[in-house]
Design an enzyme around this catalytic site. Sequence first.
Site, PDB file in Angstrom:
ATOM      1  N   ASP A 199       0.823  -1.197   0.000  1.00 41.25           N
ATOM      2  CA  ASP A 199       0.000   0.000   0.000  1.00 41.25           C
ATOM      3  C   ASP A 199       0.868   1.262   0.000  1.00 41.25           C
ATOM      4  OD1 ASP A 199      -2.829   0.839   0.397  1.00 41.25           O
ATOM      5  OD2 ASP A 199      -2.066   1.737   2.239  1.00 41.25           O
ATOM      6  N   GLU A 264       1.430  -0.473  -4.921  1.00 41.26           N
ATOM      7  CA  GLU A 264       0.388   0.511  -5.244  1.00 41.26           C
ATOM      8  C   GLU A 264       1.137   1.807  -5.512  1.00 41.26           C
ATOM      9  OE1 GLU A 264      -3.429   3.033  -3.663  1.00 41.26           O
ATOM     10  OE2 GLU A 264      -1.775   2.579  -2.341  1.00 41.26           O
TER      11      GLU A 264
HETATM   12  C1  GLC Z   1      -4.530   2.786  -0.558  1.00 40.52           C
HETATM   13  C2  GLC Z   1      -5.646   1.775  -0.477  1.00 40.52           C
HETATM   14  C3  GLC Z   1      -6.873   2.465   0.031  1.00 40.52           C
HETATM   15  C4  GLC Z   1      -6.576   3.028   1.405  1.00 40.52           C
HETATM   16  C5  GLC Z   1      -5.357   3.936   1.370  1.00 40.52           C
HETATM   17  C6  GLC Z   1      -4.846   4.246   2.745  1.00 40.52           C
HETATM   18  O1  GLC Z   1      -4.771   3.762  -1.486  1.00 40.52           O
HETATM   19  O2  GLC Z   1      -5.835   1.160  -1.705  1.00 40.52           O
HETATM   20  O3  GLC Z   1      -7.976   1.607   0.081  1.00 40.52           O
HETATM   21  O4  GLC Z   1      -7.684   3.739   1.876  1.00 40.52           O
HETATM   22  O5  GLC Z   1      -4.293   3.337   0.697  1.00 40.52           O
HETATM   23  O6  GLC Z   1      -4.285   3.092   3.302  1.00 40.52           O
END
Ligand code: GLC
Length: 522
Positions: A199, A264
Amino acid sequence: MALAWWQRAVFYQIYPRSFADTNGDGIGDLDGVTAHLDYLSALGIDAIWLNPINPSPLWDWGYDVSDYCGIHPDLGDLAAFERLLAEAHRRGIRIIVDLVPNHSSDQHPWFVESRASRTNPKRDWYIWVAGGPERPPSNWQSSFGGGAWKYDTATASWYLHMFLEQQPDLNYRNPEVVEAMHDVIRFWLDRGADGFRIDVIAGLIKDDQLRDNPIRAAADPDIPWYAAGTQDPLYSHDRPEVHDIVRGFRRVSDAYKERILVGETWPREQERLADYLRPDELQLAFNFRFCLARYDASRFRAAIDLTQKTFGPGAWPTWTLSNHDFPRHITRYARGGDGEARARVAAMMLFALRGTPFIYYGEEIGMRDAKVPAHHKRDPVGRDGCRSPMQWSDAPNGGFSTNEKTWLPCGEFEAVNVARQMSDPQSMLALYRQLIQLRKSTPALIEGSYRAFEGAPDDCLVFHRDTEQQHIVVALNFTAEDREIDFPAGRILLGTSPDRTGSVKSPLMLAPNEGVIVTLDG
Ligand code: GLC
């Protein structure tokens, strides 16, 4: 060079709370995933990404972790996780879990200690700035809106939270934090997890001087909330030092066999995405410009071309159309045309591009976002619609749960469900199965080179996938009108409309929102 498993694989993202409920509490669980592995296997899935499964007060539905080495009791326990791993591995399916290293929950014992006093040994595990309440230390904005600093009166200091105030950012300039996260990685890899989706990976390190972020002069055509006048996170995100942290994670994971790290990744400039895909950094990284592009051949082409241009030989692309953070693509596409037909074209693109495709659960049956009335709202920033329960059948709650109430309302399962599509050769599910099967049996679609097809209309996406032995052309009409393409002779391997078979001669005629995969003669 032979491709690695994760280059050949088709991934499937599961939001565990919404996949299948086996204990009747209205919430999906890990045993529910285990129960449906045969379905995933028949679909042709090679690997699963599970959204966070750790204990959490659920302010951000699991992305606020209060114990990195446990399982949220709603979802099961470590034994259930081990059962899932064993059953998945028995079918040749790998499992990657979500790692949320940028921030913990404010209920995590690390933060509870850290906020206790200015001299607590864990104080420096988070990003604290002492000072008066009048002015936060920088102008940084939380990704969820509002300022990113929260004042703590007890210790007369600010702490940083790039998301909710219940999600304080960890301090990766502190080697103890780095070491603690390495231990978390080892914990899951020791249990047999095949890797992680990480993440907010580009956000792990912030500017050491906490300088103010500048303001965007121009809007971005692909990312709706990057409007002119919004903040450009120059000093809070995608700092050069982040790559050292990523390399550290990779060193830990490389001590195990065949494990992977998927990021991500929101690089500040899309050109920089490839920087994360190095032999000592991530194996895969999501491409959000592609994911969020509107249904328009030129927007997808721009994302693909940029990838082609900036990815060196060691960097392998990843393609997704939907995930748990945005309205499902079929729902987005339906705003400007025939959502179903457009989603079929997009699916063909997803599986025919060079790179690893990720499916979001339910996408294979064309599940739409559920309508979530105000009193059922769960997510603080409005992402409930794309997280609704999986639609297995037309039984109550779509077969997701026997409980009268489900944690989020169900979508229109009477019309769209797995059971009904199983026996329908025209269904979205049938198309996904055929696309995955074709990909697996057609080396050019996995290993082949990618090259744009010359001379096609701009509003179509047409490209070659070639190996020495196979010459494939994929032709996708993104318009609501017929299109004609000067085309070499060949034979249709698969069309988005099932009755489209046989040979093709020039010109190739494509119906509105129609796609074909063609093998060329000779
Ligand atoms: C990322 C996740 C999302 C979350 C954010 C904070 O973007 O995909 O769902 O709210 O991180 O952790």
